[in-house]
Design an enzyme around this catalytic site. Structure first.
Site, PDB file in Angstrom:
ATOM      1  N   ASP A 161     -37.431   2.574 -61.952  1.00  0.00           N
ATOM      2  CA  ASP A 161     -38.826   2.879 -61.625  1.00  0.00           C
ATOM      3  C   ASP A 161     -39.116   2.827 -60.132  1.00  0.00           C
ATOM      4  OD1 ASP A 161     -38.534   0.139 -61.475  1.00  0.00           O
ATOM      5  OD2 ASP A 161     -40.264  -0.352 -62.723  1.00  0.00           O
ATOM      6  N   ASP A 208     -44.777 -10.070 -59.357  1.00  0.00           N
ATOM      7  CA  ASP A 208     -45.328  -9.011 -58.505  1.00  0.00           C
ATOM      8  C   ASP A 208     -46.826  -9.177 -58.264  1.00  0.00           C
ATOM      9  OD1 ASP A 208     -42.753  -8.085 -58.672  1.00  0.00           O
ATOM     10  OD2 ASP A 208     -43.191  -6.540 -60.148  1.00  0.00           O
ATOM     11  N   GLY A 233     -40.654  -3.172 -69.447  1.00  0.00           N
ATOM     12  CA  GLY A 233     -41.406  -3.822 -68.385  1.00  0.00           C
ATOM     13  C   GLY A 233     -41.470  -3.044 -67.102  1.00  0.00           C
TER      14      GLY A 233
END
Length: 694
Positions: A243, A133, A25
């Protein structure tokens, strides 16, 4: 809630099995089909049972969620779903329509159903809707159709869930997916309450914990959110995610999640590093954690930590993972591995039949021969790239030693008796630096190149950083001229880090205040003592300084006063035994004051406050500490002592008033846990009241 079995299957009681596995993800290049198939093999081998397909950069998963998969894409997904099933791994297909979906448009709902119907035709039986998000502002059409953002999300999720025949596994990711996003708190979040009450009970909810990347996840925090959601959550764990920072990689063990959580959760999925091969440790240690309560783990006595989980030892789990990972590093059977010629009866191939093998002569350099990678090398690698909130022991030691060597160098001090100690510690530091270099060399020559290529940027970077520190220490010790590698007026590009991003960060006032190794270290000695009349001027100074720091665009003189302002400004005297000051080696750096009866102070500024407010919270507290106090412990001790004094006076409760712009103190009181937002009549718009019972 069933506990996980060692095979990841359903429990004997017939309850739904504990979800355990991996979520893809992250933001960045998705894993390849080959890597995902490799993942399924590992999950089956280690007892994990789930894979959640949610790569943010699969454009048909998120940005172009309405588009159906092409024939070629469909073929790949069918093969992937089949591979998961062959290895007893539940494949959950996730879709993220929240960027631009219009919840109230039936055509949008139909498009979502059509997309998931296509994936269902590929053989997929488990699904997930993600609303993480995204912007929380609804479009005008949705505002007319739904009373809140939560109602809109729940409506479309319930509709899709029922359309798919209420599959056994169906996950929902809320927009407020961690405690830090909840307003004003988890227990009082209207968004989460709506989700908990309206989402159909067969749908499970994803949750990352206290934060997006949670340091620790406590049993109490899970019990709190479970109560609001009316079901046990599935943890989407970002402890190994990288990330958000291209310079960090996390090779430490799954930790700071007690195994007592397992019966209180629906499952745990780790969302790990973007690079596939370095995730061996993250996934392996998660599997060990999931099996801890069923296989009967034990305390790691070597750690000497009284709070260590009796069923799971992160350090033992790490060694187990690294031991297995070492075999993969040395294997030539893995994809991308470099073939090594083993000894055989065949004649070696000669490129030049006229010359024999080179043998160095006396005084010449010996031939370079790469030594094999060791378990100690991988332990060092893990400690250098440990976890988001901590470095491994060796990395911490190196930072501490460099700090000491820098501050006690023979050139910086005139204490010659310490020179021998400095030289000894400098040599030890140099030995640690050399170990990093040798680890790099052996790692670079490991047969499995696929793992190395995922690690290479990181190990090159740490080798360079260690090399600069090593040269600096040699310079401090007077061993030759200052190294050309060290920063000077005309540095080489490789002598500094960060690029444009680093330039921006170094210009901001907060730069460096979140380093894991802080200088000066947060071990300052603080003194808490009773307030005396002579402290009045210093308290006023701190009050004015913090006022100026929080003014922002609106001058405080134009804003309505708080009841506590007169107390800090010295216009109102604190109640007896209800005033404390905080000092460090520089001087006064904070204070905590209270009034056991706040009514007169409210009347003085003509603040209308309901009688019920003063019945429940008759006392007032105010506290402020200067920004140089980075350790929250002294402030917690002050507020604890203050509340104890107020309680002894017979008060039922205490409240504080905070300006919305004072995020620092709002965060402090919220994290205390005992103070909760309270609604009171006559409260100015920019002021928040929080209270606690005594």
């Amino acid at each position: 809630m069933s506990k996980p079995g060692t095979d990841g299957g359903p429990s004997q009681s017939g309850a739904r099995r504990f979800i355990s596995g991996v979520v893809e993800g992250f933001y960045g290049r998705p894993w390849t089909m080959e890597q995902r198939t490799d993942l399924f093999k590992r999950e089956q081998k280690w007892g994990l049972n789930t894979y959640l397909y949610a790569p943010k950069d699969d454009y048909k998963h998120r940005m172009y969620w309405r588009d159906l998969y092409s024939a070629e894409e469909a073929e790949q997904l069918i093969a992937l779903i089949s591979a998961a099933q062959q290895h007893d791994v539940e494949f959950i297909y996730a879709i993220s329509p929240g960027l631009d979906v219009t919840f109230s448009n039936p055509k949008e709902v139909a498009a979502l159903k059509r997309k998931l119907d296509q994936v269902r035709s590929f053989g997929c039986r488990s699904f997930s809707l993600l609303f993480d998000d995204i912007e929380t502002e609804m479009c005008p059409a949705d505002k007319q159709a739904f009373s809140s953002f939560a109602h809109a999300q729940v409506a479309i999720t319930n509709a899709v869930y029922q359309h798919l025949g209420e599959p056994e596994t169906f996950l929902f990711c809320p927009t407020d997916y961690c405690a830090a996003f909840c307003t004003p708190s988890v227990s009082q979040s209207s968004y989460l309450h709506t989700v908990g009450e309206k989402l159909l009970p067969g749908i499970d909810i994803l949750w990352t914990g206290p934060k997006v990347v949670s340091h620790k996840i406590s049993v109490e925090s899970i019990e709190e959110v479970s109560s609001v959601l009316k079901r046990a959550p599935v943890i989407w764990d970002n402890i190994h995610a990288n990330d958000y920072d291209p310079q960090r990689l996390f090779l430490g063990p799954f930790k700071d999640r007690p195994t007592e959580l397992i019966p209180k959760l629906r499952g745990v999925l780790t969302n790990p590093n973007c690079e596939f091969y370095p995730n061996f440790v993250a996934i392996h240690t998660l599997a060990t954690w999931c099996k801890a309560t069923t296989e009967g783990g034990q305390r790691d006595v070597e750690m000497g930590d009284e709070e260590q989980d009796p069923c799971y030892s992160p350090q033992r789990a790490l060694i187990m993972a690294l031991t297995d990972w070492l075999q993969e590093f040395m294997s030539t059977d893995q994809p991308g591995a470099r073939l090594r010629k083993e000894a055989s009866d065949e004649e070696p191939m000669q490129t030049d039949m006229g010359e024999s093998a080179y043998v160095p002569g006396p005084g010449e350099n010996r031939l370079y021969t790469a030594e094999p990678l060791t378990l100690d090398d991988l332990k060092l690698l893990s400690e250098l790239f440990y976890l988001p909130y901590e470095y491994g022991p060796t990395a911490r030691t190196m930072l501490q030693e460099l700090d000491w060597l820098r501050n006690h160098s023979p050139a910086a001090t005139e204490q010659t008796d310490k020179t021998a100690e400095w030289c000894s510690r400098a040599q030890q530091f140099d030995d640690m630096c050399e170990a990093v270099v040798q680890m790099f060399n052996r790692l670079s020559n490991a047969p499995n190149r696929s793992i190395l290529y995922d690690l290479y940027n990181y190990i090159c970077d740490i080798k360079s950083g260690v090399g600069l520190a090593r040269a600096y220490v040699k310079t401090l010790g007077g061993q030759g001229q200052p190294s050309a590698q060290l920063m000077n007026n005309d540095p080489e590009p490789w002598g500094f880090r960060g690029g444009l991003s680093g330039e921006f960060q170094r210009m901001l006032p907060c730069h460096g205040n979140r380093d894991l190794f802080r200088h000066p270290p947060t071990t300052a000695v603080y003194c808490i003592r009773p307030y005396c009349p002579d402290d009045k001027m210093e308290v006023q100074r701190i009050f004015r300084e913090m006022q100026r720091a929080g003014e922002g665009k609106v001058p405080l003189m134009t804003q309505p006063p708080r009841i506590c302002d007169g107390l800090s400004a010295g216009e109102v005297s604190p109640s007896p035994h209800c005033a404390l000051v905080l000092e460090d080696d520089t001087g006064m750096c904070g204070y905590a004051l209270a009034l056991t009866d706040a009514k007169p102070a409210a009347a003085k500024i003509q603040r209308a406050v309901g009688d019920s407010m003063f019945e429940d919270f008759p006392s007032l507290v105010t506290m402020q500490v200067l920004p140089r106090v980075t350790d929250p412990s002294p402030a917690k001790r002050m507020i604890g002592q203050l509340l104890s004094s107020i309680r002894s006076s017979g008060s039922r409760g205490a409240f504080c008033e905070l300006r919305q712009s004072d995020r620092r103190m709002l965060d402090f009181y919220t994290k205390l846990g005992s103070f909760k937002p309270i609604n009171t009549a006559g409260l100015p718009q920019d002021i928040i009241a929080m209270g606690t019972g005594l």
